[in-house]
Design an enzyme around this catalytic site. Sequence first.
Site, PDB file in Angstrom:
ATOM      1  N   HIS A  13      -1.315   1.061   1.995  1.00  0.00           N
ATOM      2  CA  HIS A  13      -0.123   0.618   2.745  1.00  0.00           C
ATOM      3  C   HIS A  13      -0.207  -0.886   2.942  1.00  0.00           C
ATOM      4  O   HIS A  13      -1.014  -1.369   3.733  1.00  0.00           O
ATOM      5  CB  HIS A  13      -0.046   1.318   4.106  1.00  0.00           C
ATOM      6  CG  HIS A  13       1.218   1.010   4.851  1.00  0.00           C
ATOM      7  ND1 HIS A  13       2.159   1.971   5.119  1.00  0.00           N
ATOM      8  CD2 HIS A  13       1.715  -0.143   5.357  1.00  0.00           C
ATOM      9  CE1 HIS A  13       3.181   1.417   5.779  1.00  0.00           C
ATOM     10  NE2 HIS A  13       2.923   0.127   5.929  1.00  0.00           N
ATOM     11  N   ASP A 247      -1.652  -1.850   6.337  1.00  0.00           N
ATOM     12  CA  ASP A 247      -0.364  -2.304   6.881  1.00  0.00           C
ATOM     13  C   ASP A 247      -0.409  -3.806   7.133  1.00  0.00           C
ATOM     14  O   ASP A 247       0.262  -4.319   8.030  1.00  0.00           O
ATOM     15  CB  ASP A 247       0.010  -1.545   8.161  1.00  0.00           C
ATOM     16  CG  ASP A 247       1.464  -1.757   8.575  1.00  0.00           C
ATOM     17  OD1 ASP A 247       2.284  -2.097   7.708  1.00  0.00           O
ATOM     18  OD2 ASP A 247       1.777  -1.592   9.767  1.00  0.00           O
TER      19      ASP A 247
END
EC number: 3.5.2.3
Length: 344
Positions: A13, A247
């Site tokens: 991610h 992320d």
Amino acid sequence: MQSLTIPRPDDWHLHLRDGAMLQTTVPATAAVFHRAVVMPNLVPPVTTVAAAMEYRERILAEIPAGMSFNPLMALYLTADTTPAEIAEAAANEHVIGFKLYPSGATTNSAAGVKSVEALAPVLAAMQEHQVPLLVHGEVTDSDIDIFDRERVFIERHLIPITERFPQLKLVLEHITTADAVKFVENANSNVAATMTPQHLLMNRNDLLVGGIRPHNYCLPILKRRSHQQALQQAALSGNPKFFLGTDSAPHVQANKETACGCAGCYSAPAAIELYAEFFSQHNALDKLANFASVFGADFYQLPRNTETIELVQQPWTVAETVDTATGPMVPYWAGSDLQWKLRG
């Protein structure tokens, strides 16, 4: 000097942004990770295979000579996505799945989905073609407390989706709550979750105590310590449903240190060292390799990496800023020490 060798990790991610920012973000990730799932929340969003392949070419152009890096592209799921587009994505080896953003949940999510239930035909096609659904699991109702958004999304949307489409491969991204851990643990083997360094290393005290700390601000927002502990236990458990997804989300300093600052922690410059810090704190460095390099590849049914990286126990300080073409950026953990460092 102590050292640890693990298979080269993957980042499941990642936000790279676009344009001149790629000159900074791509080398930082490519130096460590072999593959990364690249998020599609650009302006305009990456909603088609053609747009994703153009974006991928821009990323490939910024990989430094001598580095191998394979960006796996996520497409932005919208109310206009069709089953035919799902089939096209399934046939493209460079597309990993579709990202579900509830409208308004995070950076550049205005084009996101307003009604999850209306997606049934598309989810059926994703299940049929075995195209994974990557989920930002937060509701955006104005009357739902921001600290409850993930829990309510799971109850309202994810449980019904997994019951109706049990063969749909689904990743609940950047989980932040004990509720998410329980959901993933109780779901079948088609459901997994990514975990960020900040949600393992911090809780909301690190955002709000002693002053607001904008470089620890991300979405989903950091939660209370009991939720952090649930995440930590899941990561330490060796359950293959939980794996690395940074992320990492770059924003220039001026857009973070402002009256209405952007959400996102730019962790890429120290990503693997941050995860090593977490596992080392819990005397569980033996769990890092599977979490960072094995479980994600297995879930996505991709070959495990055969290259290796070496970490050495060598204290160092994360840089205060990173220069970019659009201004300085403050990385996550800036000015603080880490105990492990990538060799080379």
